[in-house]
Design a protein around this motif. Structure first.
Motif, PDB file in Angstrom:
ATOM      1  N   LEU A 105       0.913  -1.098   0.067  1.00  0.00           N
ATOM      2  CA  LEU A 105      -0.082  -0.182   0.010  1.00  0.00           C
ATOM      3  C   LEU A 105       0.824   1.361  -0.139  1.00  0.00           C
ATOM      4  O   LEU A 105       0.412   2.270  -0.856  1.00  0.00           O
ATOM      5  N   THR A 106       2.138   1.266   0.695  1.00  0.00           N
ATOM      6  CA  THR A 106       2.815   2.431   0.887  1.00  0.00           C
ATOM      7  C   THR A 106       3.711   2.612  -0.566  1.00  0.00           C
ATOM      8  O   THR A 106       3.598   3.648  -0.973  1.00  0.00           O
ATOM      9  N   ALA A 107       4.044   1.442  -0.998  1.00  0.00           N
ATOM     10  CA  ALA A 107       4.842   1.853  -2.084  1.00  0.00           C
ATOM     11  C   ALA A 107       3.872   2.356  -3.340  1.00  0.00           C
ATOM     12  O   ALA A 107       4.191   2.971  -4.166  1.00  0.00           O
ATOM     13  N   GLY A 108       2.707   1.605  -3.515  1.00  0.00           N
ATOM     14  CA  GLY A 108       1.731   1.926  -4.434  1.00  0.00           C
ATOM     15  C   GLY A 108       1.180   3.532  -4.192  1.00  0.00           C
ATOM     16  O   GLY A 108       0.898   4.353  -5.196  1.00  0.00           O
ATOM     17  N   PRO A 170     -14.391  -0.356  -7.578  1.00  0.00           N
ATOM     18  CA  PRO A 170     -14.054   0.877  -8.201  1.00  0.00           C
ATOM     19  C   PRO A 170     -14.710   1.003  -9.529  1.00  0.00           C
ATOM     20  O   PRO A 170     -14.942   1.936 -10.082  1.00  0.00           O
ATOM     21  N   LEU A 171     -14.934  -0.263 -10.258  1.00  0.00           N
ATOM     22  CA  LEU A 171     -15.845  -0.151 -11.389  1.00  0.00           C
ATOM     23  C   LEU A 171     -17.156   0.242 -11.376  1.00  0.00           C
ATOM     24  O   LEU A 171     -17.617   0.820 -12.367  1.00  0.00           O
ATOM     25  N   LEU A 172     -17.804  -0.097 -10.275  1.00  0.00           N
ATOM     26  CA  LEU A 172     -19.091   0.523  -9.976  1.00  0.00           C
ATOM     27  C   LEU A 172     -18.885   2.033  -9.745  1.00  0.00           C
ATOM     28  O   LEU A 172     -19.833   3.130 -10.338  1.00  0.00           O
ATOM     29  N   ASP A 173     -17.850   2.623  -9.023  1.00  0.00           N
ATOM     30  CA  ASP A 173     -17.584   3.802  -8.917  1.00  0.00           C
ATOM     31  C   ASP A 173     -17.430   4.634 -10.111  1.00  0.00           C
ATOM     32  O   ASP A 173     -17.749   5.908 -10.204  1.00  0.00           O
ATOM     33  N   CYS A 174     -16.872   3.958 -10.933  1.00  0.00           N
ATOM     34  CA  CYS A 174     -16.521   4.840 -12.238  1.00  0.00           C
ATOM     35  C   CYS A 174     -17.912   5.224 -13.073  1.00  0.00           C
ATOM     36  O   CYS A 174     -17.624   6.079 -13.738  1.00  0.00           O
ATOM     37  N   PHE A 175     -18.925   4.517 -12.496  1.00  0.00           N
ATOM     38  CA  PHE A 175     -20.178   5.180 -13.307  1.00  0.00           C
ATOM     39  C   PHE A 175     -20.736   6.353 -12.626  1.00  0.00           C
ATOM     40  O   PHE A 175     -21.901   6.945 -13.161  1.00  0.00           O
ATOM     41  N   THR A 176     -20.317   6.727 -11.584  1.00  0.00           N
ATOM     42  CA  THR A 176     -20.805   7.856 -10.885  1.00  0.00           C
ATOM     43  C   THR A 176     -20.023   9.296 -11.238  1.00  0.00           C
ATOM     44  O   THR A 176     -19.153   9.193 -12.020  1.00  0.00           O
ATOM     45  N   ALA A 177     -20.656  10.261 -10.915  1.00  0.00           N
ATOM     46  CA  ALA A 177     -20.036  11.539 -11.373  1.00  0.00           C
ATOM     47  C   ALA A 177     -18.832  11.833 -10.560  1.00  0.00           C
ATOM     48  O   ALA A 177     -18.079  12.647 -10.977  1.00  0.00           O
ATOM     49  N   TYR A 178     -18.957  11.239  -9.360  1.00  0.00           N
ATOM     50  CA  TYR A 178     -17.596  11.414  -8.454  1.00  0.00           C
ATOM     51  C   TYR A 178     -16.413  10.696  -9.283  1.00  0.00           C
ATOM     52  O   TYR A 178     -15.059  11.190  -9.271  1.00  0.00           O
ATOM     53  N   GLY A 179     -16.426   9.402  -9.546  1.00  0.00           N
ATOM     54  CA  GLY A 179     -15.688   8.743 -10.215  1.00  0.00           C
ATOM     55  C   GLY A 179     -14.495   8.135  -9.387  1.00  0.00           C
ATOM     56  O   GLY A 179     -14.577   8.133  -8.160  1.00  0.00           O
ATOM     57  N   THR A 180     -13.375   7.478  -9.921  1.00  0.00           N
ATOM     58  CA  THR A 180     -12.608   6.721  -9.195  1.00  0.00           C
ATOM     59  C   THR A 180     -11.254   6.604  -9.954  1.00  0.00           C
ATOM     60  O   THR A 180     -11.355   6.600 -11.417  1.00  0.00           O
ATOM     61  N   GLN A 181      -9.991   6.767  -9.542  1.00  0.00           N
ATOM     62  CA  GLN A 181      -8.827   6.476 -10.256  1.00  0.00           C
ATOM     63  C   GLN A 181      -8.540   5.250 -10.531  1.00  0.00           C
ATOM     64  O   GLN A 181      -7.322   4.747  -9.948  1.00  0.00           O
ATOM     65  N   PHE A 182      -8.996   4.539 -11.364  1.00  0.00           N
ATOM     66  CA  PHE A 182      -8.927   3.047 -11.732  1.00  0.00           C
ATOM     67  C   PHE A 182      -7.599   2.738 -12.187  1.00  0.00           C
ATOM     68  O   PHE A 182      -7.058   1.739 -11.959  1.00  0.00           O
ATOM     69  N   LEU A 183      -6.887   3.883 -12.768  1.00  0.00           N
ATOM     70  CA  LEU A 183      -5.694   3.470 -13.373  1.00  0.00           C
ATOM     71  C   LEU A 183      -4.310   3.912 -12.715  1.00  0.00           C
ATOM     72  O   LEU A 183      -3.284   3.833 -13.090  1.00  0.00           O
ATOM     73  N   GLN A 184      -4.708   4.248 -11.362  1.00  0.00           N
ATOM     74  CA  GLN A 184      -3.200   4.621 -10.344  1.00  0.00           C
ATOM     75  C   GLN A 184      -2.629   3.326 -10.102  1.00  0.00           C
ATOM     76  O   GLN A 184      -3.023   2.083 -10.231  1.00  0.00           O
ATOM     77  N   PRO A 185      -1.313   3.427 -10.066  1.00  0.00           N
ATOM     78  CA  PRO A 185      -0.743   4.688 -10.274  1.00  0.00           C
ATOM     79  C   PRO A 185      -0.180   5.175 -11.599  1.00  0.00           C
ATOM     80  O   PRO A 185       0.791   6.082 -11.618  1.00  0.00           O
ATOM     81  N   LEU A 186      -0.630   4.440 -12.510  1.00  0.00           N
ATOM     82  CA  LEU A 186       0.090   4.973 -13.955  1.00  0.00           C
ATOM     83  C   LEU A 186      -0.339   6.212 -14.552  1.00  0.00           C
ATOM     84  O   LEU A 186      -0.077   6.863 -15.167  1.00  0.00           O
ATOM     85  N   ALA A 187      -1.768   6.460 -13.889  1.00  0.00           N
ATOM     86  CA  ALA A 187      -2.439   7.733 -14.242  1.00  0.00           C
ATOM     87  C   ALA A 187      -3.092   8.069 -13.312  1.00  0.00           C
ATOM     88  O   ALA A 187      -3.757   7.394 -12.445  1.00  0.00           O
TER      89      ALA A 187
END
Length: 410
Positions: A105-108, A170-187
């Motif tokens: 978790l720390t490294a990520g 997080p996939l469900l969160d992607c459908f919301t307006a708040y969203g989620t950083q599904f591609l972390q830490p790459l983006a």
């Protein structure tokens, strides 16, 4: 979405994955794994407000986290029920698993592109909460006298359950307006498909009812499996309908802007809270002029109208644009923000409002009209920002009354 919905989804995924093999424990650990990513809210207790804002729905909501955390969680569950598969045998398995979880978790978190303060403290708080979950479950087993005949499965089976329950969060969160950083830490891009509210009873309550009904059935029976699948299918169909609604409403917004002669460079539409009928739309014209309106599926006219003009006043903060707190606010709002005098009346203090979610009041100059807003102190360098408390003059009964009236259409 809200924690209850994520627990329900995780429990249903757990039942679908291992319900026939391990019984009710599949729902239990599916629900726990399904809410595990939201432990990132502990950043609010151990870090500064902007770090907590940037860290929420970040690495713990990423695909990489699901891939790395699932084997650790799966092994911990396997060991809890007496399994001997995999590495780390003996009494040191749990301390070693916690250390591995903390290190992962720390490294990520350090690999995230956004500048976060107090990462060791944040990840330690999450790790301790993760370990606390197992202490609670172990204590409940102890109270039951450690029953010997407990259904268990392989480390790989529990890992599969953990991955499915974690990654669907997080996939469900992607459908919301708040969203989620599904591609972390790459983006650091927050994926926001804007099709469903963060709280939507029509998605959650039927899903919950079918899950509870399935829980009352005998473990491993066809009826229990059918009810659980029905909940997954029904919720997925509803989610698909929200996507259809989104594209329909987005087209209406584009046509309405053209009719009003507003040359929008970009726009964002999203459903209002608790429903998928009333939609808010914000368009940006030029660099910092915004237009807000609403549309209900029950409106007689297929049109967003009238539009409220909101001045962005971005020039007020231009001298501080490179300061870390402002960079986070600009990133979080995706440029849809407005600046007004601070509500505290202090010289050098301004309020930054997130304009993507519309207005709580009809007056765009009222500091309490916005769902998300922050106070920014420009008298210190770099500037310091913190989330503004809800306005004292917001009448919640009146707010929900107006919301219901607008949902019913014009």
């Amino acid at each position: 979405m809200d924690s209850l919905t994520q627990i329900i989804l995780g429990a249903a995924v757990g039942e679908a994955t291992l319900g026939r093999k391990v019984g009710n424990r599949a729902m239990l650990w599916g629900g726990i794994a399904g809410t595990l990513p939201d432990l990132d809210v502990l950043a609010n207790a151990v870090s500064d407000p902007m770090s907590a804002l940037a860290y929420h729905r970040a690495f713990t909501h990423s695909l990489l986290f699901a891939v790395l955390a699932a084997p650790l969680l799966g092994l911990a569950i396997h060991r809890l029920y007496g399994g001997k598969d995999g590495p780390l045998p003996g009494p040191w398995a749990y301390p070693a698993l916690l250390m591995l979880f903390y290190a992962m978790l720390t490294a990520g978190s350090y690999a995230m592109p956004i500048e976060i303060y107090h990462i060791p403290g944040i990840t330690l708080a999450i790790t301790l909460a993760f370990g606390g979950i197992f202490l609670v479950v172990a204590a409940l087993r102890w109270l039951r006298g450690f029953p010997q005949k407990i259904p268990n499965t392989s480390w790989g089976g529990w890992t599969l359950l953990a991955f499915g329950a974690i990654v669907t969060h997080p996939l469900l969160d992607c459908f919301t307006a708040y969203g989620t950083q599904f591609l972390q830490p790459l983006a650091s891009t927050r994926i926001t498909w804007n099709t469903i509210s963060v709280v939507d009873p029509l998605y959650t309550l039927p899903f919950l009812a079918l899950l509870v009904w399935a829980r009352t059935q005998v473990q491993g029976t066809a009826k229990r499996q059918w009810l659980n699948r029905a909940g997954l299918v029904l919720s997925s169909v509803y989610l698909l309908l929200t996507v259809v609604n989104y594209f329909n409403v987005e087209g209406i917004m584009e046509d309405s802007l053209a009719e009003e002669g507003i040359e929008a460079e970009s726009l964002v539409v999203s459903p209002s809270i608790f429903n998928n009928v009333l939609w808010s739309g914000t368009a940006r014209e030029g660099k910092d002029v915004f237009y807000f309106s609403q549309y209900s599926l029950f409106d007689r006219e297929r049109s967003f109208a009238p539009y409220t003009r909101i001045e962005g006043n971005h020039a007020w903060l231009a001298p501080y644009a490179n300061d870390r707190d402002l960079r986070i606010l600009q990133w979080f709002t995706k440029g849809y923000y407005g600046v007004m005098p601070g509500s505290g009346g202090s010289e050098g203090q301004v309020q930054v409002n997130d304009l993507r979610y519309g207005l709580l009041d009809e007056d765009p100059t009222s500091p309490s009209s916005y769902i998300f807003s922050w106070q920014v102190d420009t008298t210190v360098h770099p500037v310091r920002a913190w989330q503004a408390p809800p306005g004292d003059n917001v009448d919640m009964n009146d707010l929900f009354s107006r919301l219901w009236k607008r949902i019913k259409g014009i």
